[in-house]
Design a protein around this motif. Structure first.
Motif, PDB file in Angstrom:
ATOM      1  N   TYR A  96       0.643  -1.437  -0.136  1.00 34.98           N
ATOM      2  CA  TYR A  96       0.124   0.293  -0.105  1.00 34.98           C
ATOM      3  C   TYR A  96       1.292   1.151  -0.185  1.00 34.98           C
ATOM      4  CZ  TYR A  96      -4.051  -2.809   1.093  1.00 34.98           C
ATOM      5  OH  TYR A  96      -4.665  -3.714   0.682  1.00 34.98           O
ATOM      6  N   ILE A  97       1.636   1.054   0.736  1.00 34.67           N
ATOM      7  CA  ILE A  97       2.427   2.447   0.619  1.00 34.67           C
ATOM      8  C   ILE A  97       3.708   3.081  -0.410  1.00 34.67           C
ATOM      9  CG2 ILE A  97       5.021   3.126   1.851  1.00 34.67           C
ATOM     10  CD1 ILE A  97       4.203   2.109   4.146  1.00 34.67           C
ATOM     11  N   PHE A  98       3.969   1.318  -1.701  1.00 41.43           N
ATOM     12  CA  PHE A  98       4.477   1.722  -2.765  1.00 41.43           C
ATOM     13  C   PHE A  98       3.321   2.587  -3.115  1.00 41.43           C
ATOM     14  CE2 PHE A  98       7.501  -2.267  -2.178  1.00 41.43           C
ATOM     15  CZ  PHE A  98       8.050  -1.744  -1.399  1.00 41.43           C
ATOM     16  N   VAL A  99       1.607   1.956  -3.053  1.00 37.08           N
ATOM     17  CA  VAL A  99       1.235   2.975  -4.568  1.00 37.08           C
ATOM     18  C   VAL A  99       1.451   4.382  -3.891  1.00 37.08           C
ATOM     19  CG1 VAL A  99      -1.365   2.828  -5.006  1.00 37.08           C
ATOM     20  CG2 VAL A  99       0.181   0.363  -4.689  1.00 37.08           C
ATOM     21  N   LEU A 100       0.887   4.301  -2.875  1.00 37.61           N
ATOM     22  CA  LEU A 100       0.828   5.677  -2.441  1.00 37.61           C
ATOM     23  C   LEU A 100       1.797   6.838  -3.217  1.00 37.61           C
ATOM     24  CD1 LEU A 100      -0.564   5.063   1.451  1.00 37.61           C
ATOM     25  CD2 LEU A 100      -2.059   6.180  -0.560  1.00 37.61           C
ATOM     26  N   LEU A 101       3.293   6.275  -2.848  1.00 41.20           N
ATOM     27  CA  LEU A 101       4.060   6.989  -3.217  1.00 41.20           C
ATOM     28  C   LEU A 101       4.554   7.209  -4.698  1.00 41.20           C
ATOM     29  CD1 LEU A 101       7.179   5.273  -0.551  1.00 41.20           C
ATOM     30  CD2 LEU A 101       6.271   7.265  -1.007  1.00 41.20           C
ATOM     31  N   ALA A 102       3.801   6.662  -5.004  1.00 37.85           N
ATOM     32  CA  ALA A 102       3.838   6.153  -6.481  1.00 37.85           C
ATOM     33  C   ALA A 102       3.065   7.171  -7.238  1.00 37.85           C
ATOM     34  CB  ALA A 102       3.673   4.643  -7.329  1.00 37.85           C
ATOM     35  N   ALA A 103       1.425   7.100  -6.358  1.00 37.54           N
ATOM     36  CA  ALA A 103       0.417   8.008  -6.593  1.00 37.54           C
ATOM     37  C   ALA A 103       1.277   9.920  -6.182  1.00 37.54           C
ATOM     38  CB  ALA A 103      -0.275   7.780  -5.842  1.00 37.54           C
ATOM     39  N   MET A 104       1.813  10.155  -4.990  1.00 39.06           N
ATOM     40  CA  MET A 104       2.038  11.060  -4.271  1.00 39.06           C
ATOM     41  C   MET A 104       3.167  12.151  -5.444  1.00 39.06           C
ATOM     42  SD  MET A 104       3.086  10.396  -0.618  1.00 39.06           S
ATOM     43  CE  MET A 104       3.930  12.017  -0.112  1.00 39.06           C
ATOM     44  N   LEU A 105       4.558  10.563  -6.623  1.00 38.81           N
ATOM     45  CA  LEU A 105       5.269  11.259  -7.229  1.00 38.81           C
ATOM     46  C   LEU A 105       4.685  11.639  -8.463  1.00 38.81           C
ATOM     47  CD1 LEU A 105       8.202   8.394  -7.385  1.00 38.81           C
ATOM     48  CD2 LEU A 105       7.830  10.333  -6.764  1.00 38.81           C
ATOM     49  N   TRP A 106       3.033  11.134  -9.223  1.00 35.18           N
ATOM     50  CA  TRP A 106       2.500  11.212 -10.218  1.00 35.18           C
ATOM     51  C   TRP A 106       2.006  12.986 -10.083  1.00 35.18           C
ATOM     52  CZ3 TRP A 106      -0.470   5.939 -10.322  1.00 35.18           C
ATOM     53  CH2 TRP A 106       0.031   5.453 -10.986  1.00 35.18           C
ATOM     54  N   GLY A 107       1.645  12.919  -8.913  1.00 37.95           N
ATOM     55  CA  GLY A 107       0.658  14.114  -8.455  1.00 37.95           C
ATOM     56  C   GLY A 107       2.068  15.460  -8.650  1.00 37.95           C
ATOM     57  N   THR A 108       3.405  15.024  -8.561  1.00 40.27           N
ATOM     58  CA  THR A 108       4.503  16.077  -8.599  1.00 40.27           C
ATOM     59  C   THR A 108       4.808  16.603 -10.430  1.00 40.27           C
ATOM     60  OG1 THR A 108       5.834  14.446  -9.317  1.00 40.27           O
ATOM     61  CG2 THR A 108       5.774  14.993  -7.195  1.00 40.27           C
ATOM     62  N   VAL A 109       3.864  15.557 -11.024  1.00 42.50           N
ATOM     63  CA  VAL A 109       4.073  16.294 -12.678  1.00 42.50           C
ATOM     64  C   VAL A 109       3.505  17.662 -13.189  1.00 42.50           C
ATOM     65  CG1 VAL A 109       2.983  15.255 -15.184  1.00 42.50           C
ATOM     66  CG2 VAL A 109       4.155  13.599 -13.712  1.00 42.50           C
ATOM     67  N   GLY A 110       1.988  18.316 -12.366  1.00 42.29           N
ATOM     68  CA  GLY A 110       1.610  19.020 -13.065  1.00 42.29           C
ATOM     69  C   GLY A 110       2.332  19.918 -12.482  1.00 42.29           C
ATOM     70  N   THR A 111       2.576  20.170 -11.726  1.00 34.06           N
ATOM     71  CA  THR A 111       3.068  21.077 -10.819  1.00 34.06           C
ATOM     72  C   THR A 111       5.160  21.697 -11.579  1.00 34.06           C
ATOM     73  OG1 THR A 111       3.502  21.058  -8.797  1.00 34.06           O
ATOM     74  CG2 THR A 111       4.728  22.656  -8.686  1.00 34.06           C
ATOM     75  N   THR A 112       5.386  20.326 -11.941  1.00 32.85           N
ATOM     76  CA  THR A 112       6.931  20.251 -12.882  1.00 32.85           C
ATOM     77  C   THR A 112       6.526  20.609 -14.345  1.00 32.85           C
ATOM     78  OG1 THR A 112       7.481  18.628 -11.466  1.00 32.85           O
ATOM     79  CG2 THR A 112       8.732  18.675 -13.872  1.00 32.85           C
ATOM     80  N   GLN A 113       5.649  20.687 -14.862  1.00 32.32           N
ATOM     81  CA  GLN A 113       5.151  20.782 -15.994  1.00 32.32           C
ATOM     82  C   GLN A 113       4.356  22.233 -16.607  1.00 32.32           C
ATOM     83  OE1 GLN A 113       2.762  19.150 -18.812  1.00 32.32           O
ATOM     84  NE2 GLN A 113       1.945  17.341 -17.415  1.00 32.32           N
TER      85      GLN A 113
END
Length: 288
Positions: free
Chosen positions: A6-23
């Motif tokens: 569960y922690i792995f999937v949450l960390l993955a989603a958090m990394l995806w969440g950085t895409v908008g700001t990075t763009q």
């Protein structure tokens, strides 16, 4: 119950969440499809080189069916989502796409794999979807365009199908080569339709954001996602991926200085509540 999954999937989603700001650091004129294609090429390409060096890929016996299906689904997901946003606006497109994907994943799992989602998943998903809606309500311009809504729903379905295909793939292949092959194929599918080529990515303004999105938000994120997916159900993994808009919203507040209304903060709490219910509730009951 493996809490680390569960922690792995949450960390993955958090990394995806950085895409908008990075763009926001990229040149404005670059198309979203081009960004998705280059991001997939970097993320998949680096892992492909590593997998080949480690001799992790046996082309003759490789599970091509699930790899090709996963690549098509994730390419369609990105294309449909970005197109839906043009019709509906970012807020509504995100809510419909990300909010519908857990429901579609549960239905796909039930219809195809005959696995009925449990009560913990249903409660957690309901909380998370309501939280997602409240988080994005009144944020940005939105147009209730039927075509845009349909495209967003299709995008949600594609992400659900990608997750289910990837789960089948990881049951047959190791995680690292599975991600490498999927996203290399995804890049090959997307880049011909980007219209912008790849040279823009070498611009000094675009290079480092693209490297971050390719390595952190693609290579590492999907390694974590598929690593967690091996131990939990597809429906649970997709529900946990709702941490993506939560992360994006919080980054917007603390890094970009965006404002969240009281209603949006209620959405944040409900999203967190849904994630906690799913993680701890499933662990307590011993169900995936």
């Amino acid at each position: 119950m493996n809490l680390m999954a569960y922690i792995f999937v949450l960390l993955a989603a958090m990394l995806w969440g950085t895409v908008g700001t990075t763009q926001t650091f990229l040149q404005a004129e670059v198309s979203s499809i081009a960004v998705a294609g280059v991001r997939s090429a970097i993320g998949g390409g680096v892992l492909l080189v590593l997998a080949l060096f480690m001799r992790k890929i046996k082309f003759k016996t490789w599970s091509w069916k699930w790899t090709i299906l996963a690549a098509i689904m994730i390419a369609l997901f990105q294309s449909l989502f970005f197109t839906s946003v043009r019709f509906t606006g970012v807020a509504l497109g995100t809510v419909v796409t990300i909010g519908s994907s857990p429901v579609f994943s549960g239905l796909v799992e039930w219809a195809i794999w005959k696995r009925k989602p449990n009560r913990v998943w249903a409660i957690a998903t309901a909380l998370a979807i309501i939280g997602c809606v409240l988080l994005f309500v009144n944020r940005g311009e939105a147009s209730v365009n039927p075509i845009g809504i349909l495209l967003a729903l299709c995008a949600g379905l594609m992400f659900a199908l990608y997750t289910n295909c990837s789960k089948q793939l990881t049951e047959k292949e190791e995680t690292l080569p599975a991600v490498a092959m999927t996203f290399t194929l995804c890049a090959l599918l997307l880049l011909p339709f980007s219209g912008d080529g790849v040279m823009w990515a070498f611009n000094s303004q675009n290079l480092f954001p693209m490297i971050f999105m390719g390595l952190a938000a693609t290579s590492v994120a999907y390694l974590l996602f598929l690593g967690g997916l091996e131990k939990i159900s597809s429906s649970s993994a997709v529900t946990l991926s709702l941490a993506e808009p939560l992360t994006a919203a919080l980054l917007g507040v603390f890094l970009v200085g965006e404002y969240l209304s009281p209603t949006s903060w209620v959405g944040v709490v409900l999203l967190l509540g849904g994630i906690i219910v799913l993680t701890l509730g499933s662990r307590k009951t011993g169900e995936e």
